[in-house]
Design a protein around this motif. Sequence first.
Motif, PDB file in Angstrom:
ATOM      1  N   ASP B 112      24.046  21.365  62.779  1.00 10.10           N
ATOM      2  CA  ASP B 112      25.344  21.665  62.720  1.00 10.10           C
ATOM      3  C   ASP B 112      26.038  21.644  61.227  1.00 10.10           C
ATOM      4  O   ASP B 112      26.735  22.649  60.911  1.00 10.10           O
ATOM      5  N   ALA B 113      25.783  20.744  60.281  1.00 17.18           N
ATOM      6  CA  ALA B 113      26.535  20.680  59.119  1.00 17.18           C
ATOM      7  C   ALA B 113      25.620  21.840  58.321  1.00 17.18           C
ATOM      8  O   ALA B 113      26.312  22.402  57.411  1.00 17.18           O
ATOM      9  N   VAL B 114      24.164  22.015  58.308  1.00 15.94           N
ATOM     10  CA  VAL B 114      23.762  22.865  57.508  1.00 15.94           C
ATOM     11  C   VAL B 114      24.018  24.277  58.067  1.00 15.94           C
ATOM     12  O   VAL B 114      24.545  25.077  57.024  1.00 15.94           O
ATOM     13  N   ASN B 115      24.286  24.637  59.179  1.00 12.37           N
ATOM     14  CA  ASN B 115      24.906  25.872  59.695  1.00 12.37           C
ATOM     15  C   ASN B 115      26.165  26.151  58.817  1.00 12.37           C
ATOM     16  O   ASN B 115      26.417  27.123  58.433  1.00 12.37           O
ATOM     17  N   LYS B 116      27.194  25.007  59.021  1.00  7.22           N
ATOM     18  CA  LYS B 116      28.417  25.413  58.472  1.00  7.22           C
ATOM     19  C   LYS B 116      28.552  25.691  56.774  1.00  7.22           C
ATOM     20  O   LYS B 116      29.023  26.507  56.291  1.00  7.22           O
ATOM     21  N   HIS B 117      27.493  24.767  56.510  1.00  5.03           N
ATOM     22  CA  HIS B 117      27.385  24.551  54.824  1.00  5.03           C
ATOM     23  C   HIS B 117      26.849  26.182  54.226  1.00  5.03           C
ATOM     24  O   HIS B 117      27.516  26.575  53.455  1.00  5.03           O
ATOM     25  N   ASN B 118      25.997  26.743  55.053  1.00  5.96           N
ATOM     26  CA  ASN B 118      25.293  28.011  54.810  1.00  5.96           C
ATOM     27  C   ASN B 118      26.295  29.272  55.085  1.00  5.96           C
ATOM     28  O   ASN B 118      26.371  30.172  54.343  1.00  5.96           O
ATOM     29  N   GLU B 119      27.030  29.110  55.848  1.00  2.00           N
ATOM     30  CA  GLU B 119      28.226  30.057  56.288  1.00  2.00           C
ATOM     31  C   GLU B 119      28.944  30.076  55.014  1.00  2.00           C
ATOM     32  O   GLU B 119      29.576  31.167  54.807  1.00  2.00           O
ATOM     33  N   ARG B 120      29.688  28.876  54.615  1.00  2.00           N
ATOM     34  CA  ARG B 120      30.745  28.914  53.759  1.00  2.00           C
ATOM     35  C   ARG B 120      30.266  29.060  52.320  1.00  2.00           C
ATOM     36  O   ARG B 120      31.053  29.047  51.599  1.00  2.00           O
ATOM     37  N   ASN B 121      29.124  28.608  52.039  1.00  2.00           N
ATOM     38  CA  ASN B 121      28.535  28.717  50.585  1.00  2.00           C
ATOM     39  C   ASN B 121      27.311  29.826  50.422  1.00  2.00           C
ATOM     40  O   ASN B 121      26.273  29.205  50.206  1.00  2.00           O
ATOM     41  N   PRO B 122      27.697  30.958  50.646  1.00  2.00           N
ATOM     42  CA  PRO B 122      26.448  31.940  50.484  1.00  2.00           C
ATOM     43  C   PRO B 122      26.134  31.948  49.137  1.00  2.00           C
ATOM     44  O   PRO B 122      26.571  31.749  48.097  1.00  2.00           O
ATOM     45  N   GLY B 123      24.633  31.896  49.026  1.00  2.00           N
ATOM     46  CA  GLY B 123      24.067  31.839  47.578  1.00  2.00           C
ATOM     47  C   GLY B 123      23.731  30.464  47.241  1.00  2.00           C
ATOM     48  O   GLY B 123      23.117  30.018  46.417  1.00  2.00           O
TER      49      GLY B 123
END
Lengths: 325, 411
Positions: B112-123
Amino acid sequence: MLSSGLTLIFSMMGVLNFAHASFYMVGAYIGYALTGVVGFWPALVLAPLVVGALGALFERGALRRVHKFGHVPELLITFGLSYVLLEVVQLIWGRTSVPFTPPTQLQGSAFTLVQSSVEGMRLVWGQAPAEMCQNTASVLLSCSRFPMTRVFMMGVALLMLVALWALLTRTRIGLVIQAALTHPEMAEALGHNVPRVLMLVFGSGCALAGLAGVIGGITFITEPSMAAVVGSIIFVVVVVGGIGSLAGAFVGSILVGLLQTLPLTVDGSLATLLNQLFGAGIGPSTPGWPLLRITLAQAAPILPYLLLVLILIFRPKGLLGTREG
Amino acid sequence: MGLVLQAGALAAMTMFASAALAQKGETVKIAWIDPLTGLMGPVGQNQVNSFRFFAEKLGGAGNPAGVKFEVVPFDNKLSPAESLTALKAAIDQGIRYVTQGNGSGAAAALIDAVNKHNERNPGKEVLYLNHSAVDPDLTNSKCSYWHFRMDADTSMKMEALTTFMKDQKDVQKVYLLNQNYAHGHQVAKYAKEIMARKRPDVQFVGEDLHPLAQVRDFAPYIAKIKASGADTVITGNWGSDLSLMLKAANEAGLTAKFFTYYTGVTGTPTALGSQGDGRVFQVSYNHYHLPGQMEKWRDEFQKKFDADFYTGSVIHIYTALGEAMAKAKSTDPVKVAAALEGLKFKSFNGDVEMRKSDHQMQQTLFITRWQKADAKYSYSPEKTGYTLVPVAQYEPYVASTPTSCQMKRPS
């Protein structure tokens, strides 16, 4: 066992010792360390003495200074000590469990219960021979072995309680202790060294915790979180039994022990109960189903705490406790 | 993070992407988020050692991409909340690869946390490589493009286990004793489902769930199993929960067969000793007696740490990363994730495939039995004199289970 030590300290000195379970853990670890040097049986005697000495030192150096400020600072200082002890143990012995195994005399079974469909139940000392547990065509047999460590644990706990009770009520020292706690000025006037008595009482309480630790360590596991696990339960035992009552601690520990194990054998949940009694027809679609479907066996770990809350509501002084003041 | 830094990171990344095999000699940091304290501490310790040992073996010249691996351990105390704190710390240190495996609860929180992080921090994407958390939901309802499971999930293992049990005529009455969290629930659920299909005559005489990593005394549970008349126990327990359970079973003289997932894990062989001879089975994608290179590594690991190597997925992770990074010519997690999808490679247990539809590794499974070590099967875990001997081997297709995963892929 632990609770009797705690209740001793609390009732005798009016100090609520949060670090009591930590002394239990320290007892297990010191027992483990000494076992490597002198063997298990001497360690069983020495480790509680070492823990008792540590407890007495702590009382002399720290508790005594805050004693005059009342209950809360005492509570806080023991609370702090519990953290310090936990970290010290982890520094010395590491964060994982140590291999503290019972000596050969305590490995194996004390007795075996042989249940047979023909002869009923029988007791066999030691481990029953295999042929006694084999099902035959005519007889259904089942054997349950009872481990030696548990017998030892019960034996020591009972001995300790009896000894404590005798010491406090039947000897001169016990009289002095009681007097020093209830009427400290009077006891001092009669020439007794009250602070020293208090130190000894606190030390003995810790020694009892240490003894429990050595036995708990070989029966279960010796690891840093063992204090946290028993820590909360002993308070339940003391409160349920009644603060300041040895008999209460005994009754409380039996009650809590039963409450922890017996419900495990019940697979019924609130839903099955209601369905059977009133034909409520509760199913997965009923509101509150997640709560209703929890079986008693799953809820067993929280029952002692539920009992604690109920006791505090309905009988704050505990089952056998005496009113304060 | 300052703009300058961001720009720098961006420039660095475009540089990596532009040069072919630019990743050669780079160091890939992997954050290991698992328990190092408490009852499950010994298991975590062993795994950190395993990750470090194989970082040495499979890093640098040991993989086609030529990257070095470095493991950074974080203690999550087996708690989902602590795992998220650890993940944050890892990301703050600039680590882009995360591995975890002990406890599906923590695994779900991480996904869940990785999904959110990757969505919000492209790159700044992070990849989550799951080494041992086996709740099937993680590759079904909760499946994620950023999560790759290297272990076989509960349903796959249960498929293999029941295929084996199907032919065991003395399995009549089964008792389910499991930990009260996602993984334990799934073991119980799939055992009942698949057993009903393969052996409808088998009765389930009892089922229990106990708190995870808290119970020190299994005597009451064992008494219940004895009273139920069960001849077989199926358990997904691991670590102390399995060791203490088997210890209590030995003390009470319970002679049922045990079908387990994790007999080889730290502490359990010792607890089992001579008592479980021939009665305890394990289903796993790994066992002690794999020939060749595995044998050498096993012995070297044992010499170095005085412990057994059992987390085979560590090898999967390094091999898969090496292959994927060579294929992507980059260590950028986005490119590596794309290269990992559908990746087929040779690992220690034969040909494996990272299934594209749900990121579940498809691999061979083994059933092993606890018995005395002999000349042929000489390796003995925890120097017990006993070992786990392979009694059945199932090709990947046997244990393969369908997926309901609706994966959202980054466009």
